[in-house]
Design a protein around this motif. Structure first.
Motif, PDB file in Angstrom:
ATOM      1  N   HIS A   5       1.031  -1.437   0.045  1.00 19.58           N
ATOM      2  CA  HIS A   5       0.024   0.163   0.066  1.00 19.58           C
ATOM      3  C   HIS A   5       1.009   1.271  -0.134  1.00 19.58           C
ATOM      4  O   HIS A   5       1.929   1.199   0.704  1.00 19.58           O
ATOM      5  CB  HIS A   5      -0.868   0.073   1.243  1.00 19.58           C
ATOM      6  N   GLY A   6       0.352   2.303  -0.804  1.00 16.11           N
ATOM      7  CA  GLY A   6       1.112   3.475  -0.752  1.00 16.11           C
ATOM      8  C   GLY A   6       2.128   3.551  -1.829  1.00 16.11           C
ATOM      9  O   GLY A   6       2.921   4.452  -1.982  1.00 16.11           O
ATOM     10  N   GLN A   7       2.500   2.560  -2.449  1.00 15.48           N
ATOM     11  CA  GLN A   7       3.518   2.583  -3.586  1.00 15.48           C
ATOM     12  C   GLN A   7       3.032   3.264  -4.789  1.00 15.48           C
ATOM     13  O   GLN A   7       1.978   3.285  -5.138  1.00 15.48           O
ATOM     14  CB  GLN A   7       4.029   1.061  -3.982  1.00 15.48           C
ATOM     15  N   THR A   8       4.169   3.674  -5.623  1.00 14.21           N
ATOM     16  CA  THR A   8       3.576   4.229  -6.981  1.00 14.21           C
ATOM     17  C   THR A   8       4.199   2.978  -8.176  1.00 14.21           C
ATOM     18  O   THR A   8       5.214   2.558  -8.101  1.00 14.21           O
ATOM     19  CB  THR A   8       4.566   5.424  -7.314  1.00 14.21           C
ATOM     20  N   ILE A   9       3.023   2.816  -8.746  1.00 15.93           N
ATOM     21  CA  ILE A   9       3.367   1.814  -9.873  1.00 15.93           C
ATOM     22  C   ILE A   9       3.093   2.383 -11.230  1.00 15.93           C
ATOM     23  O   ILE A   9       1.868   3.015 -11.593  1.00 15.93           O
ATOM     24  CB  ILE A   9       2.081   0.409  -9.822  1.00 15.93           C
ATOM     25  N   LEU A  10       4.114   1.863 -11.973  1.00 15.49           N
ATOM     26  CA  LEU A  10       3.862   2.490 -13.607  1.00 15.49           C
ATOM     27  C   LEU A  10       3.497   1.322 -14.274  1.00 15.49           C
ATOM     28  O   LEU A  10       4.337   0.237 -14.382  1.00 15.49           O
ATOM     29  CB  LEU A  10       5.349   3.093 -13.966  1.00 15.49           C
ATOM     30  N   ASP A  11       2.440   1.286 -15.010  1.00 17.37           N
ATOM     31  CA  ASP A  11       2.073   0.415 -16.067  1.00 17.37           C
ATOM     32  C   ASP A  11       2.310   0.807 -17.494  1.00 17.37           C
ATOM     33  O   ASP A  11       1.843   1.613 -18.011  1.00 17.37           O
ATOM     34  CB  ASP A  11       0.525  -0.138 -15.846  1.00 17.37           C
ATOM     35  N   VAL A  12       3.280   0.242 -17.994  1.00 19.65           N
ATOM     36  CA  VAL A  12       3.876   0.854 -19.283  1.00 19.65           C
ATOM     37  C   VAL A  12       2.989  -0.095 -20.297  1.00 19.65           C
ATOM     38  O   VAL A  12       2.776  -1.436 -20.203  1.00 19.65           O
ATOM     39  CB  VAL A  12       5.480   0.346 -19.577  1.00 19.65           C
ATOM     40  N   ALA A  13       2.827   0.495 -21.372  1.00 22.66           N
ATOM     41  CA  ALA A  13       1.959  -0.097 -22.606  1.00 22.66           C
ATOM     42  C   ALA A  13       0.544  -0.399 -21.846  1.00 22.66           C
ATOM     43  O   ALA A  13       0.129  -1.717 -22.089  1.00 22.66           O
ATOM     44  CB  ALA A  13       2.726  -1.073 -23.441  1.00 22.66           C
ATOM     45  N   CYS A  14      -0.171   0.029 -21.111  1.00 22.51           N
ATOM     46  CA  CYS A  14      -1.166   0.007 -20.340  1.00 22.51           C
ATOM     47  C   CYS A  14      -2.350  -0.412 -21.025  1.00 22.51           C
ATOM     48  O   CYS A  14      -3.287  -1.434 -20.384  1.00 22.51           O
ATOM     49  CB  CYS A  14      -1.442   1.100 -19.341  1.00 22.51           C
ATOM     50  N   GLY A  15      -2.477  -0.108 -22.318  1.00 18.94           N
ATOM     51  CA  GLY A  15      -3.729  -0.612 -23.047  1.00 18.94           C
ATOM     52  C   GLY A  15      -4.705   0.004 -22.629  1.00 18.94           C
ATOM     53  O   GLY A  15      -5.104   1.079 -22.230  1.00 18.94           O
ATOM     54  N   THR A  16      -5.780  -0.781 -22.466  1.00 19.93           N
ATOM     55  CA  THR A  16      -7.030  -0.537 -21.716  1.00 19.93           C
ATOM     56  C   THR A  16      -7.062  -0.391 -20.180  1.00 19.93           C
ATOM     57  O   THR A  16      -8.286  -0.422 -19.641  1.00 19.93           O
ATOM     58  CB  THR A  16      -8.294  -1.104 -22.257  1.00 19.93           C
ATOM     59  N   GLY A  17      -5.914  -0.776 -19.584  1.00 24.28           N
ATOM     60  CA  GLY A  17      -5.861  -0.350 -18.240  1.00 24.28           C
ATOM     61  C   GLY A  17      -6.012  -1.427 -17.257  1.00 24.28           C
ATOM     62  O   GLY A  17      -5.988  -1.327 -16.022  1.00 24.28           O
ATOM     63  N   ASP A  18      -6.276  -2.868 -17.840  1.00 24.56           N
ATOM     64  CA  ASP A  18      -6.745  -3.674 -16.868  1.00 24.56           C
ATOM     65  C   ASP A  18      -5.696  -4.293 -15.866  1.00 24.56           C
ATOM     66  O   ASP A  18      -6.324  -4.604 -14.854  1.00 24.56           O
ATOM     67  CB  ASP A  18      -6.983  -4.959 -17.823  1.00 24.56           C
ATOM     68  N   ILE A  19      -4.500  -4.099 -16.161  1.00 21.32           N
ATOM     69  CA  ILE A  19      -3.428  -4.778 -15.116  1.00 21.32           C
ATOM     70  C   ILE A  19      -3.528  -3.801 -13.772  1.00 21.32           C
ATOM     71  O   ILE A  19      -3.696  -4.404 -12.757  1.00 21.32           O
ATOM     72  CB  ILE A  19      -2.206  -4.754 -15.777  1.00 21.32           C
ATOM     73  N   GLY A  20      -3.364  -2.633 -13.942  1.00 18.46           N
ATOM     74  CA  GLY A  20      -3.450  -1.494 -12.991  1.00 18.46           C
ATOM     75  C   GLY A  20      -4.655  -1.668 -12.174  1.00 18.46           C
ATOM     76  O   GLY A  20      -4.526  -1.482 -10.967  1.00 18.46           O
TER      77      GLY A  20
END
Length: 190
Positions: A5-20
């Motif tokens: 909790h509290g971390q910053t996560i970068l999702d590269v090539a996120c597409g439609t955002g499902d992973i994040g």
């Protein structure tokens, strides 16, 4: 990835955002979605809006020139997008640059199964069935690139070698779904 909790996560090539969005279901984090396609980002924004997520930033950008400061994210994910990057080494250097010391890289990508049996099934499905099904629901050529991009993607060992050459430590891969997909992990030295 051992998300905290509290971390910053970068999702590269996120597409439609499902992973994040999946990560946000279980963790309170700051999410940065980056994709080179404005249309993909618009889809991701709509999904986030429907789910009432406020702690997401959307950036139109390239994995080979990430518009973020050095040492600015705790985790970096890229799912089924790494094979589409033109220069793997350049992107890995960018990933290393933006990760904080001790930060984790997680790449999820298609692979060729190690099992001959699953390899034959996977190859047939990927080269014949998936493109046919895709053509029924979209443009005829929409899914033809996918098998080619996997066929020409470097081996697991070659990807790990590139990750290590960038400077990541504790690099390893984990096969999932009978080796059809692989998770590649690396840690930026702390």
């Amino acid at each position: 990835l051992h998300v905290q909790h509290g971390q910053t996560i970068l999702d590269v090539a996120c597409g439609t955002g499902d992973i994040g969005l999946e990560i946000l279901k279980k963790h309170t984090i700051q999410l940065i979605n980056i994709d080179i396609s404005r249309n993909m980002l618009d889809f991701a924004k709509e999904k986030a809006k429907k789910r009432n997520h406020k702690n997401i930033e959307f950036i139109k950008g390239d994995a080979e020139a990430i518009p973020l400061s050095d040492n600015s994210v705790d985790l970096l994910t890229i799912s089924y997008g790494f094979r589409n990057i033109a220069h793997y080494e350049k992107a890995l250097n960018e990933f290393y640059r933006v990760l904080k010391p001790g930060g984790t890289l997680g790449i999820l990508e298609f692979s060729i199964p190690k099992s001959k049996f699953f390899g034959i099934l996977f190859t047939f499905y990927f080269h014949h069935v998936l493109p046919f099904i895709g053509s029924v629901f979209s443009r005829t050529d929409a899914y033809k690139y996918l098998p080619e991009s996997v066929d020409f993607f470097p081996s697991r060992k070659e990807i790990i070698k590139k990750i290590k050459q960038t400077g990541f430590e504790n690099s390893k891969y984990i096969d999932i779904t009978f080796g059809i997909s692989t998770i590649f992990l690396g840690k930026k030295s702390g």
